[in-house]
Design an enzyme around this catalytic site. Structure first.
Site, PDB file in Angstrom:
ATOM      1  N   LYS A  22       0.834  -1.213   0.000  1.00 50.94           N
ATOM      2  CA  LYS A  22       0.000   0.000   0.000  1.00 50.94           C
ATOM      3  C   LYS A  22       0.865   1.259   0.000  1.00 50.94           C
ATOM      4  CE  LYS A  22      -1.819   1.795   4.003  1.00 50.94           C
ATOM      5  NZ  LYS A  22      -1.600   3.233   4.187  1.00 50.94           N
ATOM      6  N   ASN A  23       1.821   1.307   0.937  1.00 50.96           N
ATOM      7  CA  ASN A  23       2.556   2.561   1.119  1.00 50.96           C
ATOM      8  C   ASN A  23       3.560   2.846  -0.006  1.00 50.96           C
ATOM      9  OD1 ASN A  23       1.038   3.173   3.321  1.00 50.96           O
ATOM     10  ND2 ASN A  23       2.556   2.514   4.843  1.00 50.96           N
ATOM     11  N   ARG A  92      -3.779  10.015   3.600  1.00 45.73           N
ATOM     12  CA  ARG A  92      -2.493  10.619   3.931  1.00 45.73           C
ATOM     13  C   ARG A  92      -1.668  10.890   2.671  1.00 45.73           C
ATOM     14  NH1 ARG A  92      -0.727  13.574   7.822  1.00 45.73           N
ATOM     15  NH2 ARG A  92       1.510  13.518   7.983  1.00 45.73           N
ATOM     16  N   CYS A 116      -5.117   8.131   9.029  1.00 45.24           N
ATOM     17  CA  CYS A 116      -5.543   7.656  10.348  1.00 45.24           C
ATOM     18  C   CYS A 116      -5.173   8.667  11.435  1.00 45.24           C
ATOM     19  CB  CYS A 116      -4.864   6.325  10.667  1.00 45.24           C
ATOM     20  SG  CYS A 116      -5.422   4.956   9.658  1.00 45.24           S
ATOM     21  N   ARG A 121       0.992  14.137  13.335  1.00 42.91           N
ATOM     22  CA  ARG A 121       1.342  13.942  11.924  1.00 42.91           C
ATOM     23  C   ARG A 121       1.532  15.257  11.153  1.00 42.91           C
ATOM     24  NH1 ARG A 121      -1.713   8.822   9.401  1.00 42.91           N
ATOM     25  NH2 ARG A 121       0.354   8.428   8.574  1.00 42.91           N
ATOM     26  N   PRO A 122       2.462  16.100  11.618  1.00 46.72           N
ATOM     27  CA  PRO A 122       2.695  17.368  10.910  1.00 46.72           C
ATOM     28  C   PRO A 122       3.391  17.129   9.561  1.00 46.72           C
ATOM     29  CG  PRO A 122       4.347  17.052  12.617  1.00 46.72           C
ATOM     30  CD  PRO A 122       3.372  15.907  12.747  1.00 46.72           C
ATOM     31  N   ILE A 123       3.425  18.175   8.706  1.00 44.95           N
ATOM     32  CA  ILE A 123       4.147  18.061   7.428  1.00 44.95           C
ATOM     33  C   ILE A 123       5.232  19.139   7.319  1.00 44.95           C
ATOM     34  CG2 ILE A 123       2.294  16.888   6.147  1.00 44.95           C
ATOM     35  CD1 ILE A 123       1.665  19.681   4.875  1.00 44.95           C
ATOM     36  N   ASP A 304       3.888   0.259  12.326  1.00 46.03           N
ATOM     37  CA  ASP A 304       2.671  -0.308  11.728  1.00 46.03           C
ATOM     38  C   ASP A 304       2.430  -1.759  12.144  1.00 46.03           C
ATOM     39  OD1 ASP A 304       2.414   2.112  10.460  1.00 46.03           O
ATOM     40  OD2 ASP A 304       3.175   1.419   8.541  1.00 46.03           O
ATOM     41  N   ILE A 326       7.075   6.511  17.467  1.00 42.87           N
ATOM     42  CA  ILE A 326       6.795   7.299  16.252  1.00 42.87           C
ATOM     43  C   ILE A 326       5.536   8.160  16.412  1.00 42.87           C
ATOM     44  CG2 ILE A 326       6.512   7.198  13.716  1.00 42.87           C
ATOM     45  CD1 ILE A 326       9.128   5.863  14.565  1.00 42.87           C
ATOM     46  N   ARG A 397      -9.151  -0.385   3.695  1.00 45.49           N
ATOM     47  CA  ARG A 397      -8.296   0.577   2.994  1.00 45.49           C
ATOM     48  C   ARG A 397      -6.878   0.044   2.816  1.00 45.49           C
ATOM     49  NH1 ARG A 397      -5.992   5.120   4.214  1.00 45.49           N
ATOM     50  NH2 ARG A 397      -5.975   4.905   6.440  1.00 45.49           N
TER      51      ARG A 397
HETATM   52  N1  EPU Z   1       7.052  13.995  11.222  1.00 43.24           N
HETATM   53  C1  EPU Z   1       7.280  15.297  11.563  1.00 43.24           C
HETATM   54  N2  EPU Z   1       7.235  16.233  10.566  1.00 43.24           N
HETATM   55  C2  EPU Z   1       6.992  15.909   9.282  1.00 43.24           C
HETATM   56  C3  EPU Z   1       6.779  14.568   8.951  1.00 43.24           C
HETATM   57  C4  EPU Z   1       6.807  13.612   9.954  1.00 43.24           C
HETATM   58  O1  EPU Z   1       7.494  15.631  12.727  1.00 43.24           O
HETATM   59  O2  EPU Z   1       6.982  16.791   8.440  1.00 43.24           O
HETATM   60  C5  EPU Z   1       7.083  12.966  12.285  1.00 43.24           C
HETATM   61  C6  EPU Z   1       5.703  12.342  12.473  1.00 43.24           C
HETATM   62  O3  EPU Z   1       4.900  13.100  13.335  1.00 43.24           O
HETATM   63  C7  EPU Z   1       6.054  10.983  13.025  1.00 43.24           C
HETATM   64  C8  EPU Z   1       7.391  10.665  12.369  1.00 43.24           C
HETATM   65  O4  EPU Z   1       7.885  11.904  11.862  1.00 43.24           O
HETATM   66  O5  EPU Z   1       6.261  11.096  14.415  1.00 43.24           O
HETATM   67  C9  EPU Z   1       7.346   9.675  11.248  1.00 43.24           C
HETATM   68  O6  EPU Z   1       6.374  10.031  10.303  1.00 43.24           O
HETATM   69  P1  EPU Z   1       6.555   9.727   8.769  1.00 43.24           P
HETATM   70  O7  EPU Z   1       6.576  11.004   8.034  1.00 43.24           O
HETATM   71  O8  EPU Z   1       7.672   8.760   8.562  1.00 43.24           O
HETATM   72  O9  EPU Z   1       5.185   8.996   8.444  1.00 43.24           O
HETATM   73  P2  EPU Z   1       4.255   9.219   7.252  1.00 43.24           P
HETATM   74  O10 EPU Z   1       5.035   9.447   5.999  1.00 43.24           O
HETATM   75  O11 EPU Z   1       3.170  10.170   7.584  1.00 43.24           O
HETATM   76  C10 EPU Z   1       4.260   6.678   6.517  1.00 43.24           C
HETATM   77  C11 EPU Z   1       3.201   5.645   6.332  1.00 43.24           C
HETATM   78  C12 EPU Z   1       2.657   5.246   7.702  1.00 43.24           C
HETATM   79  C13 EPU Z   1       3.786   4.723   8.555  1.00 43.24           C
HETATM   80  C14 EPU Z   1       4.914   5.748   8.642  1.00 43.24           C
HETATM   81  C15 EPU Z   1       6.123   5.255   9.399  1.00 43.24           C
HETATM   82  C16 EPU Z   1       2.263   6.228   4.188  1.00 43.24           C
HETATM   83  C17 EPU Z   1       1.130   6.787   3.404  1.00 43.24           C
HETATM   84  N3  EPU Z   1       2.134   6.204   5.504  1.00 43.24           N
HETATM   85  O12 EPU Z   1       3.590   7.778   7.146  1.00 43.24           O
HETATM   86  O13 EPU Z   1       1.722   4.209   7.454  1.00 43.24           O
HETATM   87  O14 EPU Z   1       3.307   4.475   9.857  1.00 43.24           O
HETATM   88  O15 EPU Z   1       5.321   6.148   7.318  1.00 43.24           O
HETATM   89  O16 EPU Z   1       6.629   4.114   8.802  1.00 43.24           O
HETATM   90  O17 EPU Z   1       3.263   5.791   3.625  1.00 43.24           O
HETATM   91  C18 EPU Z   1      -0.066   2.812   7.970  1.00 43.24           C
HETATM   92  O18 EPU Z   1       0.173   2.210   6.913  1.00 43.24           O
HETATM   93  O19 EPU Z   1      -0.886   2.384   8.844  1.00 43.24           O
HETATM   94  C19 EPU Z   1       0.621   4.060   8.251  1.00 43.24           C
HETATM   95  C20 EPU Z   1       0.235   4.914   9.173  1.00 43.24           C
END
Ligand code: EPU
Length: 418
Positions: A22-23, A92, A116, A121-123, A304, A326, A397
């Protein structure tokens, strides 16, 4: 609302084939926008997130043809258009349209992504990366207008090794002028999958899968054929199902290296596990030993999989612990497991203690998020009596054909719409 009903304690035997990740798929589809030709991607899972992203490609003028697991995207006639909040908030991975559209058109108009509710989950790191490449960001509430007269390669350090930020910066940088270096990049296999896909189109990305990724900007990206890697989280989930209820349950189309951290933990627990090149055979065993788990970025134990692992920890003799590093809100499954007879203490937002062994009993529970839902489905497979998991849209999903896959190996499980 959809719910899953499980009559527990049935042996699982036969084989389950793992689908495409998926990811990865949710990043490859937006990444395809960077091509000006036709790209084909095989091993695409049949899940709703893929459907939503494909519709967005069509909204932008692309043509998407799907033949079973193969998807062909024609991208010759795209135009850049704003992405609505209604779409962005569906998942996401809508955030990958930020990097892809910015990389291609130097402008994107989009809203904060959904996904979720498992933490803040900031960007901010995605945005910091775009700014480092020369983009200006205008925030209007949840709306982001990101534009750059020109994107120029830069040296970027990520404060957190974020999967999403690493991929998004790669997408924005592949056509930028000069070289971009991402330091403290995330190392997840999905990142390597995206980098390979972009390189197949003509990009010049080196070092994906390590903490330093180097991207030399190119002017043009063309056609390619790529494959989605097997879903390591789906694989891990079914391996755990086998440890709970399996009788020589075969999990096929797995890259065992991608779930090494889980396999080591299962061996530490004394699970009955045989690992081959691309499949794993797992059976239920008694007298499991307790373990301590700490979630980390790859190759550490994946966040995950901590929720899907928890039901198995309730069957270990003694005290197991999980530390979630995380996300701030990834223990919403615990109250439900306790309703099913587990003895789990929430120490704080980041730590739980599982006191085993206890035997799970069927109950009515709720999937608050994707992996919490997977956890409760696994709990229901092992529990005595009937388990009803409400709100399973989240689960559907992320897990292709979960009902069919489990039914085929002997589970008594069904999906109901109410
Ligand atoms: N983070 C920040 N700032 C940012 C981005 C992330 O502080 O700009 C922090 C997050 O708050 C978190 C950590 O960094 O504490 C890791 O987040 P990451 O960005 O790696 O996660 P993500 O890209 O939002 C993806 C997967 C998630 C999976 C994580 C970690 C997708 C669409 N989602 O999320 O998948 O948990 O990487 O491996 O690829 C799931 O499949 O259930 C799922 C949540």
């Amino acid at each position: 609302m959809k719910r899953i009903i499980i009559d527990g304690e049935h042996k699982l035997t036969g084989s389950i084939r793992i689908s495409g990740a998926k990811n990865s798929a949710v990043a490859l589809i937006p990444a395809s926008l960077l091509s000006d030709e036709v790209v084909a991607i095989d091993n695409i899972p049949d899940i709703s997130d893929v459907e939503v992203l494909s519709q967005t490609i069509e909204y932008l003028g692309g043509n998407v043809k799907r033949n079973k697991e193969l998807i062909e995207l024609s991208l010759e006639n795209l135009t850049n258009k704003p992405i609505s909040q209604e779409f962005s908030s569906k998942l996401r991975a809508s955030y990958y349209f930020m990097g892809a559209l910015l990389g291609k058109y130097k402008k994107v108009d989009i809203y904060f992504p959904g996904g979720c509710s498992i933490g803040a989950r900031p960007i901010n790191l995605h945005l910091k990366g775009f700014e480092a490449l020369g983009a200006k960001i205008t925030e209007q509430g949840n709306r982001y207008i990101i534009e750059a007269p020109e994107l120029k390669g830069n040296h970027i350090y990520l404060d957190v090794a974020s999967v999403g930020a690493t991929i998004n910066i790669m997408l924005a940088a592949v056509k930028a002028k000069g070289e971009t270096i991402i330091e403290n990049a995330a190392k997840e296999p999905e990142i390597v999958n995206v980098a390979t896909f972009l390189n197949n189109m003509g990009a010049k990305i080196n070092g994906a899968g390590t903490s330093e990724i180097r991207i030399k900007g190119v002017d043009y990206l063309g056609s390619c054929f790529s494959e989605v890697i097997p879903d390591r989280i789906e694989a891990g989930t079914y391996v755990i199902a086998g440890a709970l209820m399996g009788e020589n349950l075969k999990i096929e189309n797995v890259i065992p290296d991608h779930i090494e951290s889980l396999l080591f933990k299962l061996k530490e627990m004394k699970c009955d596990l045989k690992v081959y090149d691309d499949y794993i055979i797992v059976s239920k065993t008694d007298n499991l030993e307790p373990v301590d788990v700490k979630t980390l970025g790859y190759p550490g134990f994946p966040t995950d999989l901590q929720q899907p692992l928890t039901p198995l920890l309730t069957y270990c003799n003694g005290k197991s612990t999980i530390e979630e590093t995380i996300y701030e809100n990834r223990f919403m499954n615990i109250d439900y497991l306790n309703n099913m007879g587990a003895n789990i203490e929430k120490i704080d937002d980041k730590h739980i203690t599982i006191n085993g062994a206890t035997h799970l009993k069927g109950a009515e529970v709720k999937a608050t998020d994707l992996r919490a839902g997977a956890c409760l489905v696994l709990a229901g497979l092992a529990a005595s009596g009937q388990t009803i998991v409400n709100d399973v849209e989240h689960v559907l999903r992320g897990y292709e054909n979960i009902i069919e896959k489990l039914t085929n190996v002997g589970a008594k499980i069904s999906l109901e719409e109410i």
